[in-house]
Design an enzyme around this catalytic site. Structure first.
Site, mmCIF file in Angstrom:
data_model
loop_
_atom_site.group_PDB
_atom_site.id
_atom_site.type_symbol
_atom_site.label_atom_id
_atom_site.label_comp_id
_atom_site.label_asym_id
_atom_site.label_seq_id
_atom_site.Cartn_x
_atom_site.Cartn_y
_atom_site.Cartn_z
ATOM 1 N N THR A 134 0.852 -1.198 0.000
ATOM 2 C CA THR A 134 0.000 0.000 0.000
ATOM 3 C C THR A 134 0.888 1.248 0.000
ATOM 4 O O THR A 134 1.990 1.219 0.538
ATOM 5 C CB THR A 134 -0.890 -0.030 1.252
ATOM 6 O OG1 THR A 134 -1.688 -1.213 1.205
ATOM 7 C CG2 THR A 134 -1.805 1.186 1.335
ATOM 8 N N GLY A 135 0.376 2.332 -0.596
ATOM 9 C CA GLY A 135 1.100 3.605 -0.563
ATOM 10 C C GLY A 135 1.486 4.071 -1.954
ATOM 11 O O GLY A 135 1.293 3.359 -2.948
ATOM 12 N N ASP B 9 6.364 -3.745 -0.884
ATOM 13 C CA ASP B 9 5.634 -2.795 -0.032
ATOM 14 C C ASP B 9 6.541 -1.615 0.331
ATOM 15 O O ASP B 9 7.773 -1.764 0.368
ATOM 16 C CB ASP B 9 5.166 -3.518 1.247
ATOM 17 C CG ASP B 9 3.924 -2.882 1.861
ATOM 18 O OD1 ASP B 9 3.580 -1.748 1.461
ATOM 19 O OD2 ASP B 9 3.309 -3.518 2.742
ATOM 20 N N GLU C 277 -0.773 -5.441 5.947
ATOM 21 C CA GLU C 277 0.577 -5.452 5.340
ATOM 22 C C GLU C 277 1.494 -6.425 6.081
ATOM 23 O O GLU C 277 2.267 -7.166 5.457
ATOM 24 C CB GLU C 277 1.190 -4.043 5.373
ATOM 25 C CG GLU C 277 0.508 -3.070 4.410
ATOM 26 C CD GLU C 277 1.030 -1.656 4.534
ATOM 27 O OE1 GLU C 277 1.099 -0.977 3.507
ATOM 28 O OE2 GLU C 277 1.348 -1.215 5.650
HETATM 29 C C1 5RP Z 1 0.827 2.093 4.390
HETATM 30 C C2 5RP Z 1 2.302 2.027 4.460
HETATM 31 C C3 5RP Z 1 3.059 2.590 3.301
HETATM 32 O O1 5RP Z 1 3.779 1.575 2.694
HETATM 33 C C4 5RP Z 1 3.966 3.674 3.801
HETATM 34 O O2 5RP Z 1 3.180 4.658 4.442
HETATM 35 C C5 5RP Z 1 4.791 4.308 2.668
HETATM 36 O O3 5RP Z 1 3.948 4.975 1.792
HETATM 37 P P1 5RP Z 1 4.511 5.865 0.592
HETATM 38 O O4 5RP Z 1 5.162 4.933 -0.375
HETATM 39 O O5 5RP Z 1 3.285 6.561 0.043
HETATM 40 O O6 5RP Z 1 5.488 6.847 1.186
HETATM 41 O O7 5RP Z 1 2.902 1.533 5.377
HETATM 42 O O8 5RP Z 1 0.241 1.632 5.582
#
Ligand code: 5RP
Length: 236
Positions: A33-34, A90, A112
């Site tokens: 996610t993200g 991730d 996750e």
């Molecule tokens: C979501 C997460 C994401 O992987 C983390 O916040 C990093 O996100 P981004 O790639 O948008 O910086 O742990 O729960």
């Protein structure tokens, strides 16, 4: 890199592509996610559409991941249908020199952790801004909690020396509600000396579902960076 490109976006794109390139045909892939993982999902989808990659199935870690997977044509499955996960990709909010992580910036860390920990290989994709010497000095540690236990969990966290705050929604009145219908408490610790112990201690508080410390879970950390104006990816 074009003079108008946003450097953070370019780093995320590069590292997302590098991770997507490591996915092999016939595998089960955990989809994180993200915003960084979103690029990996996009590139996995493009490799599938071009025929370079065949017969993979994704296990999404969030509503966001399943929407993106459908958008980019990645077939999905569930943990009930497979024997295991070959690789998970991730993002992370902080990465320390031992590849320990803080995750949960997108409030998805419970699912996750299930998916990333099950994977034979967990590849973390970050840009260089996520690298820290010690976890928890700036990023607040996310803790997912059952709504009815919010107050006692906050009190228990205070006795551990943390400063808890309930995560509030943006463009939504009231708190953030996770994909599982729970709340997120973000905790300021001013630096975490023993992440392994804190991860267990927090998860032992009744009402806590999961916290964002991922200790000993990451196998590979890919870092998007820009050196002398040129974007690239290095492995930690
Ligand atoms: C979501 C997460 C994401 O992987 C983390 O916040 C990093 O996100 P981004 O790639 O948008 O910086 O742990 O729960």
């Amino acid at each position: 890199m074009s003079s108008q490109a946003d450097p953070a976006k370019v780093m995320k794109q590069q590292v997302g592509k590098a991770a997507a390139d490591r996915v092999q045909s016939g595998t089960i892939v955990g989809l994180g996610t993200g915003s960084t993982t979103a690029f990996a999902i996009q590139f996995i989808g493009e490799r599938l559409q071009s025929g370079q990659l065949k017969e993979i199935k994704g296990i999404p870690t969030s509503f966001q991941a399943s929407v993106l997977a459908k958008q980019y044509g990645i077939p999905l499955t569930t943990l009930d249908e497979v024997d295991g996960i070959d690789v998970a990709i991730d993002g992370a909010d902080e990465v320390d020199p031992n590849k320990n992580l803080i995750k949960g910036g997108g409030a998805a860390h419970t699912r996750e952790k299930i998916v990333d920990a099950l994977a034979k290989q967990f590849i973390v994709v970050v840009d260089e801004s996520k690298l820290v010497d010690r976890l928890g000095e700036s990023f607040l540690l996310p803790v997912e909690v059952l709504p009815m236990a919010m107050t006692p969990v906050m009190r228990a966290i205070e006795t551990l020396g943390g400063k808890p705050e309930l995560r509030m929604g943006v463009k939504k009145a009231g708190p953030v509600v996770t994909d599982e219908g729970n709340l997120v408490i973000d905790v300021k610790f001013d630096g975490i000396d023993n992440p392994e112990e804190l991860e267990k201690t927090l998860n032992n508080i009744p009402g806590v579902l999961e916290n964002g410390l991922f200790v000993g879970v990451a196998d590979v950390v890919l870092i998007g960076e820009i050196k002398d104006g040129n974007p690239g990816v290095r492995e930690m």
